[in-house]
Write an enzyme that holds these catalytic residues in place. Structure first.
Site, mmCIF file in Angstrom:
data_model
loop_
_atom_site.group_PDB
_atom_site.id
_atom_site.type_symbol
_atom_site.label_atom_id
_atom_site.label_comp_id
_atom_site.label_asym_id
_atom_site.label_seq_id
_atom_site.Cartn_x
_atom_site.Cartn_y
_atom_site.Cartn_z
ATOM 1 N N SER A 122 -10.829 53.447 -58.743
ATOM 2 C CA SER A 122 -10.128 52.295 -58.902
ATOM 3 C C SER A 122 -8.680 52.229 -58.871
ATOM 4 C CB SER A 122 -10.389 52.180 -60.505
ATOM 5 O OG SER A 122 -9.713 51.043 -61.299
ATOM 6 N N TYR A 149 -9.831 55.022 -69.088
ATOM 7 C CA TYR A 149 -10.439 54.568 -68.199
ATOM 8 C C TYR A 149 -9.959 55.259 -66.749
ATOM 9 C CZ TYR A 149 -12.388 51.842 -64.354
ATOM 10 O OH TYR A 149 -12.890 51.508 -63.050
ATOM 11 N N LYS A 153 -11.353 58.020 -63.947
ATOM 12 C CA LYS A 153 -11.484 57.903 -62.696
ATOM 13 C C LYS A 153 -10.710 59.117 -61.578
ATOM 14 C CE LYS A 153 -14.439 54.565 -62.432
ATOM 15 N NZ LYS A 153 -15.984 54.720 -61.745
HETATM 16 N N1 UFG Z 1 -5.831 37.569 -67.415
HETATM 17 C C1 UFG Z 1 -5.587 36.778 -68.183
HETATM 18 N N2 UFG Z 1 -6.190 36.111 -69.280
HETATM 19 C C2 UFG Z 1 -7.657 36.620 -69.201
HETATM 20 C C3 UFG Z 1 -7.963 37.748 -68.357
HETATM 21 C C4 UFG Z 1 -7.130 38.197 -67.732
HETATM 22 O O1 UFG Z 1 -4.243 36.315 -68.132
HETATM 23 O O2 UFG Z 1 -8.313 35.920 -70.179
HETATM 24 C C5 UFG Z 1 -4.933 38.302 -66.489
HETATM 25 C C6 UFG Z 1 -4.694 39.610 -66.793
HETATM 26 O O3 UFG Z 1 -3.517 39.752 -67.504
HETATM 27 C C7 UFG Z 1 -4.487 40.226 -65.218
HETATM 28 C C8 UFG Z 1 -5.230 39.149 -64.366
HETATM 29 O O4 UFG Z 1 -5.595 38.138 -65.225
HETATM 30 O O5 UFG Z 1 -3.013 39.929 -65.002
HETATM 31 C C9 UFG Z 1 -6.389 40.072 -63.891
HETATM 32 O O6 UFG Z 1 -7.129 40.458 -65.195
HETATM 33 P P1 UFG Z 1 -8.392 41.061 -65.254
HETATM 34 O O7 UFG Z 1 -8.872 41.476 -66.532
HETATM 35 O O8 UFG Z 1 -9.350 40.236 -64.314
HETATM 36 O O9 UFG Z 1 -8.527 42.186 -64.412
HETATM 37 P P2 UFG Z 1 -7.472 43.659 -64.473
HETATM 38 O O10 UFG Z 1 -6.588 43.722 -63.184
HETATM 39 O O11 UFG Z 1 -7.098 43.701 -65.651
HETATM 40 O O12 UFG Z 1 -8.633 44.823 -64.074
HETATM 41 C C10 UFG Z 1 -8.800 45.187 -62.977
HETATM 42 C C11 UFG Z 1 -10.442 45.724 -62.810
HETATM 43 C C12 UFG Z 1 -10.407 47.087 -63.626
HETATM 44 C C13 UFG Z 1 -9.300 48.094 -63.280
HETATM 45 C C14 UFG Z 1 -7.850 47.436 -63.432
HETATM 46 C C15 UFG Z 1 -6.788 48.385 -63.239
HETATM 47 O O13 UFG Z 1 -11.354 45.074 -63.119
HETATM 48 O O14 UFG Z 1 -11.441 47.617 -63.546
HETATM 49 O O15 UFG Z 1 -7.929 46.420 -62.844
HETATM 50 O O16 UFG Z 1 -5.747 48.130 -63.752
HETATM 51 F F1 UFG Z 1 -9.309 49.227 -64.240
#
Ligand code: UFG
Length: 350
Positions: A122, A149, A153
């Protein structure tokens, strides 16, 4: 099916989101995916392209039997826990499943002389992302996970690398950026419980099947103040796994490879794209930052191109949103996030 001709590949966690898409890609490429999954978060309905073995990644006997029974010569290892927030509250569980589970698997691979491993890693290994605000991240960038997490990894990668050196296993660790969308066929797709990812939550809000979306922060040092991410279509991700399985590697080689597009998209851009696809704006408000969210996580994808000959083919934001929307409107399993409490089948959790 002619078992003699198709090489069997063990796909641990193959009933999960990326695992199921990879099993399909393996099948289409002439492999026989043997899915090994404990179904704690995966779906039996997602196993469609080869045999299914019900087992836990921490069970060396069941793993050994599956490898023996199916003549497995290579493994793609997805099985693990993925929720970043839960890893903060249950780090012991994450180390047990993600790290001890990988140790168990590695021991079995060594005993059974399995020579190739592709590991589901990841971008979380990079933690806060690029030092300069909008830089892309190469594999050599500093590793500083921001969550247990991410720690697990990275620790699993170290274990795999050491095992490669120790006995000649060759391995590729694919560091995914933001996996999204669903197979265009509509038979498999994203079904997390709980769902925390931006695109399905934005779609659920827009089609009236979920709560209004909360945008987590608009005060980041990015062009529009919302976080930048590198969204990669899950079918492109699946293709990267097949390429990593087939690439010519020396015995003992360990190759970490980013899987992304190289293009960052902001939360606001995603919300607007979902609104365009659905035909009405996504109901949303701006809330506080989510703990640990880096402002920008965008891959430098050159290594994937150079080593694997892989690049994203279906990851334009419009294509991602269209495929995700098709799935969320008519999910083949899971609940599709309908209703404020979610209508997804209740699943056992560890
Ligand atoms: N976001 C929102 N509102 C929500 C959900 C997400 O604004 O309800 C934003 C988050 O703050 C982020 C972006 O949308 O800026 C993407 O969020 P996600 O939760 O879809 O994905 P992440 O980037 O947090 O997570 C991804 C992978 C994880 C990994 C992570 C590493 O899904 O498995 O990147 O930082 F661990």
């Amino acid at each position: 099916m002619d078992r003699g001709k198709k090489p069997s590949v063990l796909v641990t966690g193959g009933a999960g989101y990326i695992g199921a898409h990879t099993a399909k890609a393996l099948h289409e490429r002439g492999f026989r995916p043997v899915v090994y999954d404990n179904l704690n978060s995966g779906f039996r309905e997602a196993v469609r392209w080869g045999p299914f073995v019900h087992g836990d990644i921490r069970d060396p006997v069941a793993l050994g039997e599956a490898i023996e029974a199916h003549g497995v010569k290579s493994v793609i290892h997805f099985a693990g826990l993925i929720e970043v927030g839960r890893s903060v509250t249950h780090p012991d569980l994450f180390w047990d499943v993600n790290v001890s589970g990988t140790t168990t698997l590695l021991t079995v691979l060594r005993e059974r002389a399995v020579g190739r491993l592709v590991f589901s890693s990841s971008a979380a290994v990079y933690g806060q992302g690029a030092r300069g605000a909008l830089e892309t991240i190469a594999e050599t960038a500093e590793k500083a996970p921001a969550s247990p997490y991410g720690d697990t990894k990275l620790a699993a990668e170290w274990l795999i690398q050491a095992q490669c050196r120790a006995y000649g296993l060759s391995a590729v660790a694919l560091r995914y950026f933001n996996a999204a969308a669903a197979d265009p066929s509509g038979v498999i797709g994203e079904a997390h419980e709980p769902e925390t990812h931006l695109i399905p939550l934005a779609i659920a809000a827009a089609i009236g099947d979920g709560r209004p979306l909360t945008v987590f922060g608009r005060d980041f040092e990015t062009p529009d103040g919302t976080c930048l991410r590198d969204y990669i279509h899950v079918s492109d991700l699946a293709a990267a796994h097949v390429a990593a399985l087939e690439v010519d590697l020396a015995a003992g080689a360990f190759e970490p490879v980013n899987v992304g597009t190289g293009e960052g998209r902001s939360v606001s851009e995603v919300v607007e794209a979902v609104g365009r696809a659905v035909g009405r704006p996504v109901p949303h408000s701006v809330g506080a930052r989510r703990a640990g969210d880096p402002p920008s996580l965008v891959a430098d994808p050159r290594r994937a191109q150079d080593l694997l000959g892989w690049s994203a083919q279906r990851s334009a934001l419009e294509d991602i949103v269209a495929d995700a929307l098709r799935w969320e409107r008519n999910p083949a399993y899971g609940s599709g996030l309908r209703g404020s409490a979610g209508r997804r089948k209740s699943k056992l959790t560890l």
